[in-house]
Design an enzyme around this catalytic site. Structure first.
Site, PDB file in Angstrom:
ATOM      1  N   ARG A  85      11.567 -18.710 -28.917  1.00  0.00           N
ATOM      2  CA  ARG A  85      10.806 -17.492 -28.631  1.00  0.00           C
ATOM      3  C   ARG A  85      10.019 -16.992 -29.842  1.00  0.00           C
ATOM      4  O   ARG A  85       8.858 -16.614 -29.722  1.00  0.00           O
ATOM      5  CB  ARG A  85      11.773 -16.407 -28.162  1.00  0.00           C
ATOM      6  CG  ARG A  85      11.110 -15.200 -27.566  1.00  0.00           C
ATOM      7  CD  ARG A  85      12.134 -14.096 -27.279  1.00  0.00           C
ATOM      8  NE  ARG A  85      13.338 -14.548 -26.659  1.00  0.00           N
ATOM      9  CZ  ARG A  85      13.542 -14.599 -25.334  1.00  0.00           C
ATOM     10  NH1 ARG A  85      12.614 -14.196 -24.506  1.00  0.00           N
ATOM     11  NH2 ARG A  85      14.684 -15.034 -24.834  1.00  0.00           N
ATOM     12  N   CYS A 111       6.750 -14.109  -1.089  1.00  0.00           N
ATOM     13  CA  CYS A 111       7.488 -13.380  -0.052  1.00  0.00           C
ATOM     14  C   CYS A 111       8.921 -13.110  -0.462  1.00  0.00           C
ATOM     15  O   CYS A 111       9.861 -13.661   0.114  1.00  0.00           O
ATOM     16  CB  CYS A 111       7.419 -14.156   1.251  1.00  0.00           C
ATOM     17  SG  CYS A 111       5.715 -14.346   1.748  1.00  0.00           S
TER      18      CYS A 111
HETATM   19  N1  LLP Z   1      18.907 -23.621 -29.243  1.00  0.00           N
HETATM   20  C1  LLP Z   1      19.612 -23.721 -28.106  1.00  0.00           C
HETATM   21  C2  LLP Z   1      20.761 -24.619 -28.061  1.00  0.00           C
HETATM   22  C3  LLP Z   1      19.244 -22.955 -26.984  1.00  0.00           C
HETATM   23  O1  LLP Z   1      19.959 -23.039 -25.878  1.00  0.00           O
HETATM   24  C4  LLP Z   1      18.121 -22.096 -27.054  1.00  0.00           C
HETATM   25  C5  LLP Z   1      17.717 -21.285 -25.914  1.00  0.00           C
HETATM   26  C6  LLP Z   1      17.399 -22.042 -28.268  1.00  0.00           C
HETATM   27  C7  LLP Z   1      17.828 -22.818 -29.326  1.00  0.00           C
HETATM   28  C8  LLP Z   1      16.190 -21.191 -28.442  1.00  0.00           C
HETATM   29  O2  LLP Z   1      16.455 -19.830 -28.315  1.00  0.00           O
HETATM   30  P1  LLP Z   1      15.318 -18.743 -28.660  1.00  0.00           P
HETATM   31  O3  LLP Z   1      14.992 -18.850 -30.135  1.00  0.00           O
HETATM   32  O4  LLP Z   1      14.117 -19.063 -27.839  1.00  0.00           O
HETATM   33  O5  LLP Z   1      15.912 -17.455 -28.304  1.00  0.00           O
HETATM   34  N2  LLP Z   1      14.776 -18.176 -20.392  1.00  0.00           N
HETATM   35  C9  LLP Z   1      15.340 -17.149 -21.210  1.00  0.00           C
HETATM   36  C10 LLP Z   1      15.808 -17.658 -22.543  1.00  0.00           C
HETATM   37  C11 LLP Z   1      16.809 -18.782 -22.444  1.00  0.00           C
HETATM   38  C12 LLP Z   1      17.197 -19.363 -23.761  1.00  0.00           C
HETATM   39  C13 LLP Z   1      17.966 -20.608 -23.590  1.00  0.00           C
HETATM   40  N3  LLP Z   1      18.345 -21.253 -24.812  1.00  0.00           N
HETATM   41  C14 LLP Z   1      14.305 -16.038 -21.361  1.00  0.00           C
HETATM   42  O6  LLP Z   1      13.223 -16.137 -20.783  1.00  0.00           O
HETATM   43  O7  LLP Z   1      14.569 -15.034 -22.012  1.00  0.00           O
END
Ligand code: LLP
Length: 410
Positions: free
Chosen positions: A274, A340
């Site tokens: 992110r 929908c």
């Molecule tokens: N490493 C692992 C093992 C992960 O499972 C994830 C994210 C990351 C790194 C990266 O995390 P970040 O830096 O992006 O927070 N779909 C959800 C977020 C799911 C994150 C899943 N794992 C949303 O839209 O908020």
């Protein structure tokens, strides 16, 4: 980067409206310079210690977006054979690829061992033994880190917290030492490091610091028992500002981490998704209709939950602005898509300038987990993706067509 120029929204000096007219809506639009800048910010913050930033490809796996990061020197964190395929196509060096996930198949292990990835983040003893067998069959050694489930709560949405004992991820902290002893006894396993990922959209330094201390504690204990580690991976999870959040910067993280890492030889790994791409993308959508009752006012747009699932799934907030700044009446509205389902909304009870029919809007901060989580639900072709590079606007994924919808079906 987004900027208002004479009341018109621009991305890296290009008019968003012009781009939307050319490519149609709904449209994902990314800024190359913002992606590169986010990476450099992270990289610079930790420049004084050996480190590797492994972009979490799941956040946005478009080849051109990922390529911006591979060119900057980033590694990548993958979670499937498909992501490995993409990672290689996007130019990531196999020696900078880490493979996470609780359910790696033998086929995926073979693929990753053949390619020669940097390490596997192993999440169970059964996975460890399977990996040993697969590596033996290829006459290779599999480099591994063990993913710790540290049982810490980071106070984020329950769907995106991953580091509590309730979650399926990693091996519980009470079983870590015996897991490393098991790993040491396996001939085709090469122990490299330790890893954890505690959740996403984390908006304070404290949980990361707690995690680092916990991991360092394991590193020291294991070293005393003759199991030296080279890498410490604190995962991803650094939050961004969607609304009023004031998340820490990589510099703030570094400030609290670096004193603990002085004069040590470990390589520090991160898996941000992110943070690297979240603020680099917008979703441009067109207002189709408005309608009001005594209860509510709805603004119906041509993007929907199949394009951006985060509001429907997590009740996530994404700022929505018109592409042209103008004066006008503000109203409390629900911005909804054509799907929908009542859950198909992009904003709920939002006070905003009341959009006009046909007006173009930008939904902000959708670079991470936006297109990547899109689907064809309701047989809606997926949106096009465009990137703005230096003086160049490039289509990086064609809008899907009706024939794309039935591709492979009989
Ligand atoms: N490493 C692992 C093992 C992960 O499972 C994830 C994210 C990351 C790194 C990266 O995390 P970040 O830096 O992006 O927070 N779909 C959800 C977020 C799911 C994150 C899943 N794992 C949303 O839209 O908020």
């Amino acid at each position: 980067m987004l900027k208002w120029v004479r009341n018109n929204l621009t991305m890296d000096q290009e008019s968003v409206e012009r781009i939307a007219h050319k490519y149609g809506t709904p449209l994902y639009l990314y800024s190359r310079s913002q992606i590169a800048e986010n990476y450099r910010k992270f990289d610079r913050a930790f420049s004084s210690v050996p480190h590797l930033i492994c972009y979490a490809l799941k956040a946005n796996s478009n080849l051109s977006v990922a390529r911006v990061l591979s060119r900057q020197g980033a590694g990548t964190d993958i979670v499937s054979g498909g992501e490995l395929y993409r990672a290689l196509k996007a130019g990531f060096d196999p020696e900078k690829i880490v493979f996470s996930g609780v359910g790696k198949t033998k086929e995926e292990m073979v693929y990753a061992l053949r390619v020669g990835i940097f390490l596997f983040n192993v999440e169970s003893i059964e996975e460890l033994r399977t990996l040993d067998q697969v590596a033996a069959s290829l006459k290779k050694k599999a480099p591994i880190a063990i993913r710790v489930n540290p049982d810490v709560d980071v106070g984020t949405h329950r769907h995106i917290t991953t580091g509590t004992a309730e979650n399926k991820f990693g091996i519980h902290k009470n079983y870590i030492e015996e897991s490393y002893r098991a790993a040491r006894s396996l001939k085709h396993i090469q122990i490299k490091g330790i890893q954890a990922h505690i959740g996403s959209q984390i908006t304070s330094v404290a949980p990361f610091l707690t995690l680092l201390k916990l991991l360092l504690n394991f590193v020291e204990k294991l070293a005393k028992n003759g199991i030296p580690l080279q890498t410490i991976d604190v995962g991803g999870g650094l939050g961004i500002s969607y609304n009023e959040e004031r998340p820490p910067d990589p510099k703030d993280l570094a400030q609290s981490f670096l004193p603990l890492l002085k004069n040590k030889r470990w390589t520090l790994l991160f898996e941000p998704g992110r943070f690297l791409v979240g603020n680099t993308g917008i979703l441009v959508t067109k207002v189709l209709y408005r309608k009001s009752s005594s209860h509510k006012t709805f603004v119906i747009v041509d993007a929907a939950m199949n394009d951006l699932a985060r509001p429907a799934l997590y009740d996530a907030y994404h700022e929505i602005v018109p592409l042209r700044q103008r004066k006008g009446e503000k109203k409390v509205v629900d911005v909804v898509g054509p799907i929908c389902e009542s859950g198909d909304y992009l904003a709920r009870a939002r006070t905003m300038l009341f959009p006009e029919k046909g007006e173009l809007l930008a939904i902000k901060n959708v670079g991470a987990y936006g297109f990547a989580m899109s689907s064809q639900y309701n047989s809606r072709p997926r949106a096009a993706e465009v990137i703005v590079e230096k003086n160049r606007v490039s289509l990086i994924r064609k809008r899907e067509t009706f024939p794309d919808l039935i591709h492979g079906e009989k």
